[in-house]
Design an enzyme around this catalytic site. Structure first.
Site, mmCIF file in Angstrom:
data_model
loop_
_atom_site.group_PDB
_atom_site.id
_atom_site.type_symbol
_atom_site.label_atom_id
_atom_site.label_comp_id
_atom_site.label_asym_id
_atom_site.label_seq_id
_atom_site.Cartn_x
_atom_site.Cartn_y
_atom_site.Cartn_z
ATOM 1 N N ASP A 109 -5.727 2.521 8.106
ATOM 2 C CA ASP A 109 -7.176 2.479 8.330
ATOM 3 C C ASP A 109 -7.344 0.795 8.528
ATOM 4 O OD1 ASP A 109 -7.611 5.031 7.615
ATOM 5 O OD2 ASP A 109 -8.854 4.438 5.872
ATOM 6 N N GLY A 148 -0.509 4.266 0.219
ATOM 7 C CA GLY A 148 -1.403 5.413 0.726
ATOM 8 C C GLY A 148 -0.452 6.105 1.841
ATOM 9 N N PHE A 149 -1.190 6.756 2.835
ATOM 10 C CA PHE A 149 -0.582 7.453 3.947
ATOM 11 C C PHE A 149 0.384 6.569 4.606
ATOM 12 C CE2 PHE A 149 -4.212 10.396 2.937
ATOM 13 C CZ PHE A 149 -3.451 11.639 2.744
ATOM 14 N N GLU A 178 -19.611 17.120 2.940
ATOM 15 C CA GLU A 178 -18.817 17.886 1.975
ATOM 16 C C GLU A 178 -19.379 17.689 0.469
ATOM 17 O OE1 GLU A 178 -14.369 17.302 4.125
ATOM 18 O OE2 GLU A 178 -14.908 16.000 2.602
ATOM 19 N N ALA A 210 -6.413 10.058 8.171
ATOM 20 C CA ALA A 210 -5.232 10.271 7.418
ATOM 21 C C ALA A 210 -4.082 10.488 8.590
ATOM 22 C CB ALA A 210 -5.292 11.463 6.651
ATOM 23 N N GLY A 216 0.862 -1.223 -0.042
ATOM 24 C CA GLY A 216 0.103 0.256 -0.137
ATOM 25 C C GLY A 216 0.938 1.146 0.234
HETATM 26 C C1 LIG Z 1 -13.410 10.649 0.514
HETATM 27 C C2 LIG Z 1 -12.648 10.628 1.625
HETATM 28 C C3 LIG Z 1 -12.470 11.597 2.501
HETATM 29 C C4 LIG Z 1 -11.704 11.553 3.647
HETATM 30 N N1 LIG Z 1 -11.568 12.750 4.393
HETATM 31 C C5 LIG Z 1 -10.654 12.685 5.402
HETATM 32 C C6 LIG Z 1 -10.456 13.966 6.119
HETATM 33 O O1 LIG Z 1 -11.091 15.035 5.690
HETATM 34 N N2 LIG Z 1 -9.603 13.851 7.053
HETATM 35 C C7 LIG Z 1 -8.894 12.700 7.362
HETATM 36 O O2 LIG Z 1 -8.012 12.675 8.385
HETATM 37 N N3 LIG Z 1 -9.048 11.572 6.589
HETATM 38 C C8 LIG Z 1 -9.959 11.547 5.673
HETATM 39 N N4 LIG Z 1 -10.148 10.301 5.116
HETATM 40 C C9 LIG Z 1 -9.697 9.181 5.504
HETATM 41 C C10 LIG Z 1 -8.058 9.066 4.916
HETATM 42 O O3 LIG Z 1 -8.081 9.324 3.517
HETATM 43 C C11 LIG Z 1 -7.594 7.656 5.364
HETATM 44 O O4 LIG Z 1 -7.713 7.431 6.832
HETATM 45 C C12 LIG Z 1 -6.253 7.427 4.773
HETATM 46 O O5 LIG Z 1 -6.307 7.379 3.502
HETATM 47 C C13 LIG Z 1 -5.879 6.088 5.192
HETATM 48 O O6 LIG Z 1 -4.516 5.549 4.819
HETATM 49 P P1 LIG Z 1 -4.003 4.314 4.562
HETATM 50 O O7 LIG Z 1 -2.610 4.310 3.961
HETATM 51 O O8 LIG Z 1 -4.223 3.581 5.813
HETATM 52 O O9 LIG Z 1 -5.212 3.854 3.255
HETATM 53 P P2 LIG Z 1 -5.479 4.333 2.091
HETATM 54 O O10 LIG Z 1 -4.910 5.848 1.812
HETATM 55 O O11 LIG Z 1 -6.764 3.731 1.634
HETATM 56 O O12 LIG Z 1 -4.141 3.633 0.951
HETATM 57 C C14 LIG Z 1 -4.283 2.326 1.024
HETATM 58 C C15 LIG Z 1 -3.353 2.035 -0.380
HETATM 59 O O13 LIG Z 1 -3.255 0.499 -0.366
HETATM 60 C C16 LIG Z 1 -3.343 0.098 -1.827
HETATM 61 N N5 LIG Z 1 -4.064 -1.249 -1.902
HETATM 62 C C17 LIG Z 1 -5.180 -1.837 -1.479
HETATM 63 N N6 LIG Z 1 -5.316 -3.051 -1.495
HETATM 64 C C18 LIG Z 1 -4.252 -3.406 -2.124
HETATM 65 C C19 LIG Z 1 -3.507 -4.735 -2.513
HETATM 66 N N7 LIG Z 1 -4.242 -5.951 -2.355
HETATM 67 N N8 LIG Z 1 -2.414 -4.866 -3.260
HETATM 68 C C20 LIG Z 1 -1.709 -3.646 -3.266
HETATM 69 N N9 LIG Z 1 -2.079 -2.443 -2.962
HETATM 70 C C21 LIG Z 1 -3.500 -2.362 -2.466
HETATM 71 C C22 LIG Z 1 -4.447 1.181 -2.473
HETATM 72 O O14 LIG Z 1 -4.399 1.070 -3.793
HETATM 73 C C23 LIG Z 1 -3.885 2.337 -1.777
HETATM 74 O O15 LIG Z 1 -2.892 3.133 -2.699
HETATM 75 C C24 LIG Z 1 -11.099 10.321 3.915
HETATM 76 C C25 LIG Z 1 -11.252 9.336 3.266
HETATM 77 C C26 LIG Z 1 -11.965 9.374 2.079
HETATM 78 C C27 LIG Z 1 -12.267 7.954 1.119
#
Ligand SMILES: Cc1cc2nc3c(=O)[nH]c(=O)nc-3n(C[C@H](O)[C@H](O)[C@H](O)COP(=O)(O)OP(=O)(O)OC[C@H]3O[C@@H](n4cnc5c(N)ncnc54)[C@H](O)[C@@H]3O)c2cc1C
Length: 446
Positions: free
Chosen positions: A316, A16-17, A178, A327, A14
């Site tokens: 997450d 993501g953040f 939003e 995030a 992943g």
């Molecule tokens: C519409 C929306 C609005 C939001 N607004 C806010 C806000 O205002 N403030 C705030 O703090 N948070 C907000 N959030 C929440 C925040 O975006 C998440 O908490 C944060 O992105 C989590 O980060 P993460 O790295 O855990 O997961 P993610 O950012 O979801 O990243 C996960 C990554 O893993 C990859 N992945 C998934 N499965 C696989 C796999 N099997 N193999 C390879 N790669 C994979 C995905 O492609 C992705 O790039 C919002 C979320 C959404 C959807």
């Protein structure tokens, strides 16, 4: 035993953040890091709704992972989907874009695969009510919103016109709020004087929420202020309601007293729930880790899995002390996991302190110049809340170019109400249209 010639292999699932902050924490470590993601970009999800509503472009909220990590010489990126983990052999099973399978060995595994949209067992809703988790979702929603006004312009009856001019949002969290605010602004300001047959300002925006308040996580005073602002914008709030069915022409809603009402709306958007991706369940099964109802994996206080100190789950998809899916939680847990690996590589013997989340607060944008923000005892709303929201998002957007571009777009949108990112085309899925329920031909058995 660790091979001293081959650097320790750290696989991060992943980008993501959580994954990104883990990779950054390992930048100066003598380890070989592989970031695996099924997307080629890092997505700034909190601004997806601004892309969906035409303020920001895709490039302003999504940056190539390779570009972000190009100066991290010990990090390589792999475009692939993780499908399973063999914890005995310490291998991640991957599926490449052309369908080929690949095995990736690891010494340390950091999992940050995030969560995906959940329809609470009603996956059939997805066809009529897209969620908003990916860039494609945002572009699909953008097309649906602006196309609805186009359809209203050519509607042949008042009823059909009203259906196209009614937008329903399911879920009263930040994303639902939003989007609701954005659609009212588009209807009332952005599209002003652009249509000849319809008055876009007549568009209705209905927001359905199961609890008694929107933005419940912000606490009652801010939730009430947000509700007042939304009502002032013309958003119709339907609190204490459950959506029981959705079709191409509207939705069925059960109220607290058990009464069921049908609302006609050609655009329904779903922002109500999340669930873990399948690879999280595969990992939990392989390690014996427990998952919560949404599939998040329970972790130890140091983010490792019980009995597997080499596997850390972050962001997450981790379940720890009911931390919210924000995030900031993802960034801090990802950075913590990266640092843990670094300390282990450096041979530090002192036990690392448990992960402690520092709550920097949360913010939600409601409309131009209006937002709510909660950070510690400080609660802001209205213009001050919006200024704070702006500052936070500029600070956290990844990359200087994205930041600069977003600031310019926000300045234009704020000063003129214009939305420059409105390009869309008809999708092939548009025809043939499904007839409205009461216009359907009777089935042979009827
Ligand atoms: C519409 C929306 C609005 C939001 N607004 C806010 C806000 O205002 N403030 C705030 O703090 N948070 C907000 N959030 C929440 C925040 O975006 C998440 O908490 C944060 O992105 C989590 O980060 P993460 O790295 O855990 O997961 P993610 O950012 O979801 O990243 C996960 C990554 O893993 C990859 N992945 C998934 N499965 C696989 C796999 N099997 N193999 C390879 N790669 C994979 C995905 O492609 C992705 O790039 C919002 C979320 C959404 C959807």
């Amino acid at each position: 035993m660790q091979d001293h010639v081959t650097p320790r292999r750290v696989v991060i699932l992943g980008g993501g953040f959580a994954g990104l902050f883990a990779a950054r924490a390992l930048r100066r470590s003598p380890v070989s890091v592989t970031v695996v993601d099924r997307r080629a970009h890092h997505l700034f999800q909190p601004l997806l709704y601004q892309c969906a509503s035409g303020i920001l472009s895709e490039g302003q909220i999504a940056q190539p992972l390779r570009d972000i990590l190009r100066r991290h010489h010990n990090v390589r990126c792999l475009l692939a989907e993780a499908t399973d983990v063999d914890v005995q052999a310490r291998l991640v099973h991957l599926r490449l874009p052309d369908g080929r399978a690949m095995e990736l060995p690891y010494d340390d595994l950091i999992v940050g695969v995030g969560m995906r949209q959940s329809y609470f067992g009603h996956d059939e809703f997805a066809a009529h009510a897209p969620g908003m988790k990916t860039l494609n979702d945002a572009l699909d929603i953008r097309r649906r919103i602006y196309q609805a006004f186009e359809m209203a312009e050519t509607a042949t009856s008042a009823r059909e016109r009203q259906q196209w001019l009614t937008f329903a949002l399911v879920g009263g969290g930040p994303t639902g709020v939003e989007l609701a605010g954005q659609i009212r602004e588009i209807a009332g300001h952005t599209l002003e004087r652009e249509f000849r047959t319809i008055d876009s300002a007549e568009a209705r925006v209905l927001l359905f929420e199961g609890s008694d308040e929107v933005l419940g996580a912000f606490g009652r005073p801010l939730a009430e202020r947000a509700a007042r602002t939304l009502r002032g914008l013309g958003v119709e709030l339907h609190l204490g309601t459950r959506v029981t069915d959705i079709d191409a022409h509207g939705l069925m809603v059960r109220h607290k007293d058990g009464a069921v009402t049908r609302y006609e709306a050609r655009t329904v958007l779903w922002t109500a729930g999340v669930e873990a991706p399948p690879v999280a369940t595969a990992l939990a099964r392989a390690t014996g880790a427990t998952q919560d109802r949404a599939g998040r994996i329970a972790v130890e206080p140091d983010l490792t899995l019980p009995g597997h100190p080499e596997i850390r789950v972050t962001g997450d998809v981790m379940s720890l002390n009911k931390l919210p899916g924000l995030a900031e939680v993802a960034m801090q847990s990802g950075a913590y996991a990266g640092r843990s690996v670094r300390h282990a590589v450096e041979g530090r013997t002192k036990k690392q302190k448990p992960f402690k989340y520092v709550d920097l607060g949360s913010a939600a944008y409601i409309s131009r110049g209006r937002a709510v923000l909660k950070t510690g005892p400080l609660h802001l709303s209205g213009f001050l809340g919006w200024l704070a929201w702006l500052f936070i998002h500029v600070a956290f957007l990844t990359g200087f170019r994205s930041r600069l571009g977003a600031v310019l777009s926000w300045s234009v949108a704020f000063a003129t109400n214009a939305r420059r990112e409105r390009a869309f085309a008809m999708s092939d899925a548009d025809a043939p249209a499904e007839p409205a329920p009461e216009q359907k031909a009777p089935s042979p058995s009827a």
